[in-house]
Scaffold this active site. Sequence first.
Site, PDB file in Angstrom:
ATOM      1  N   LYS A 278      -9.281  -4.482   9.820  1.00  0.00           N
ATOM      2  CA  LYS A 278      -9.863  -3.139   9.772  1.00  0.00           C
ATOM      3  C   LYS A 278     -11.369  -3.204  10.018  1.00  0.00           C
ATOM      4  O   LYS A 278     -11.996  -4.256   9.821  1.00  0.00           O
ATOM      5  CB  LYS A 278      -9.620  -2.518   8.384  1.00  0.00           C
ATOM      6  CG  LYS A 278      -8.181  -2.240   8.034  1.00  0.00           C
ATOM      7  CD  LYS A 278      -8.089  -1.722   6.603  1.00  0.00           C
ATOM      8  CE  LYS A 278      -6.643  -1.441   6.203  1.00  0.00           C
ATOM      9  NZ  LYS A 278      -6.095  -0.264   6.885  1.00  0.00           N
ATOM     10  N   ASP A 289      -4.938   0.486  -1.990  1.00  0.00           N
ATOM     11  CA  ASP A 289      -3.671   0.434  -1.260  1.00  0.00           C
ATOM     12  C   ASP A 289      -2.506   0.077  -2.170  1.00  0.00           C
ATOM     13  O   ASP A 289      -1.373  -0.018  -1.700  1.00  0.00           O
ATOM     14  CB  ASP A 289      -3.775  -0.573  -0.105  1.00  0.00           C
ATOM     15  CG  ASP A 289      -2.916  -0.181   1.087  1.00  0.00           C
ATOM     16  OD1 ASP A 289      -2.503   0.992   1.158  1.00  0.00           O
ATOM     17  OD2 ASP A 289      -2.646  -1.038   1.943  1.00  0.00           O
ATOM     18  N   ARG A 352       5.014  -1.058   5.024  1.00  0.00           N
ATOM     19  CA  ARG A 352       6.439  -0.863   5.334  1.00  0.00           C
ATOM     20  C   ARG A 352       7.200  -2.178   5.301  1.00  0.00           C
ATOM     21  O   ARG A 352       8.406  -2.193   5.080  1.00  0.00           O
ATOM     22  CB  ARG A 352       6.576  -0.167   6.686  1.00  0.00           C
ATOM     23  CG  ARG A 352       6.088  -0.955   7.881  1.00  0.00           C
ATOM     24  CD  ARG A 352       5.775  -0.075   9.071  1.00  0.00           C
ATOM     25  NE  ARG A 352       4.555   0.700   8.865  1.00  0.00           N
ATOM     26  CZ  ARG A 352       4.095   1.588   9.734  1.00  0.00           C
ATOM     27  NH1 ARG A 352       4.733   1.816  10.869  1.00  0.00           N
ATOM     28  NH2 ARG A 352       2.996   2.261   9.481  1.00  0.00           N
TER      29      ARG A 352
END
Length: 496
Positions: A278, A289, A352
Site C-alpha cells: 500500500k 483491518d 477474503r
Amino acid sequence: MELVVKSVTAESLKTATLVIAVGEGRKLGTVAQKIDDVSGGALTAVLKRGDLSGKAGQTLLLHSVPNLKAERVLLVGTGKDTELGDRPWRKLAAGVLNVLKGLGGSDAVLALEELTVKNRAAYGKARLLAETLLDGEYVFDQFKSTKAEPRALKKITLLTDKLNSADVERAVAHAKAIANGMRFTRDLGNMPPNLCHPSYLAEEAKALGKANKNLKVEIHDEKKLKELGMGAFLAVAQGSEQPPRLIVMNYQGGKKSEKPFVLVGKGITFDTGGISIKPAAGMDEMKYDMCGAASVFGTLRAVLDLQLPINLVCILACAENMPSGNATRPGDIVSTMSGQTVEILNTDAEGRLVLCDALTYAERFKPQAVIDIATLTGACVVALGGHTSGLMGNNDALIEQLLSAGKLADDRAWQLPLFDEYQEQLDSPFADIANIGGPKGGSITAGCFLSRFAKQYDWAHLDIAGTAWLSGGKDKGATGRPVPLLTQYLLDRANA
C-alpha cells in the site's frame, strides 16, 4: 457512568442538573411548563430575554431556579419538528452529555420522556438515548502519559412514566450490554499493531473463556491450520514473523439440540498489502483491518452480558499481512480448505483469503446462519461512504433480518447484488478462482468470492470498511460498529 430509570416528577428530584426540553419559538412542553409554574415563571422570564430560541442543539444553563431541588436546570432546544429523527435525537443526547461533562455535578436527571422520535416507541427511543450517552463516555488514553481528567459526572437518571417503565428499563439494560461490547471493540481496534497481533487476540479470547463458564475457547495454531488444509489462510500469514491464529469461541446459551448462529470475523492485525504494498500515507490506519474480528468480540461480550438464550459460535481468522522474502507473490496459486484453488493476483486482497477458509470451517457447526464481518474493500467506502455497511448474501430472509436489525439499532446496512455476471469477473485461466475481479464492482466481486465458500448454509457478508473506523486526523479511531446491528440481530433471534 451509571444509568438509572425512575418514574417520578421532575420537580421532585434532588439533583445537580435537571435537563428539560424547549421547542423552537420558546415553546414549553409539559415538563418545562410544570417547572415554570413551580418556579414562578422563571423559565418564561429567561426565555423572554432571548437567550435561547429553542433551535435544535441550543443549550442554556440556569442556576438556582426558585422552588426546585435541582441545583441547575439545563434547557435544551429541540427545534421545530414535533417528531425527531434518529440522528437529531442522537445529536441532542450527545450535546447534552457534552455540557454535563463540563459541569461539576456528580449526577443529572434527563426529563425528556415527552419527546417523540419517529417510528420509535418507549423502548427504541430510550435505547438510542442510553447508547449515545454511554458510548459518549468512551476514552482511549492507555498509551498517553497524561490521562484524561476524571469527570465529576457519575450517574444519569432517565425519567419515564410508570406505563413505560419496564420497556425503558429493558432498553437501558440492552444499551449497557451493547455499549460494553462497543467499548471492547473500540479498545481492540485502537490498540497499536506491535501489541495487538494474532497471539494477543488469542489471549483475549482465553481470558473471556475463563470468565464465562458457558463459553468454550479453542485456539488453532499454524500446525493445526496446515492439518485443516487452510492454504489460503496460511498464504496470507507467511510473510510475517507473527504466527496466525484461528480463534473459535463457542457460547452455549440455548438448548444443546439448537443449531448455532455463527459470526466470522476478519482479523488482519496489520495490513501492509504484502508484496502488493500500500502507499505509505495512511498506512498506520491499517491496524484497524482487524475490526471485523473486534466487532465479533464486542458482540459476544454483549451476548455474554445479556446471557441470551441462543447458541453462538464466533470464528476469528487472525493474521498479519507483511512483505518479506517469504511472502506470497502475485501469481501464486494456493489450495483452500474447501479444495478449491485460488490464483492470488493481488496480495492486498488478503481478507477474503483468510475468510474463505474460516467459512469452510464453519460448516462443521451445522449453523442456522453464518455472518462474516470484514473491513474488506475500499470500494465499499467509495460506494456507501462511512455511514452504511455493505451487505450481501445468499438468503433473502437472512438479508432482510439484518437490514431490519440495522434500522432498529440505527446501525444501518445496504444490500448490494451478487449477480452471476459479477462472478465471471473472478474467472482464472490457471486456478478455480482469482482473488480479485478487476477494478469494477470491487466490493461485490469480493462478496462473490466469499459466496463460493458458503454454499452449505444461509450466509451473509457485512463489509464494514467504511463504518468500522473514522479516518484521518486527531479524531481517527474505531467506532465500535457493527456491534449494535449484530447484537440486535441476535436479540431478535432470541425473541423469535
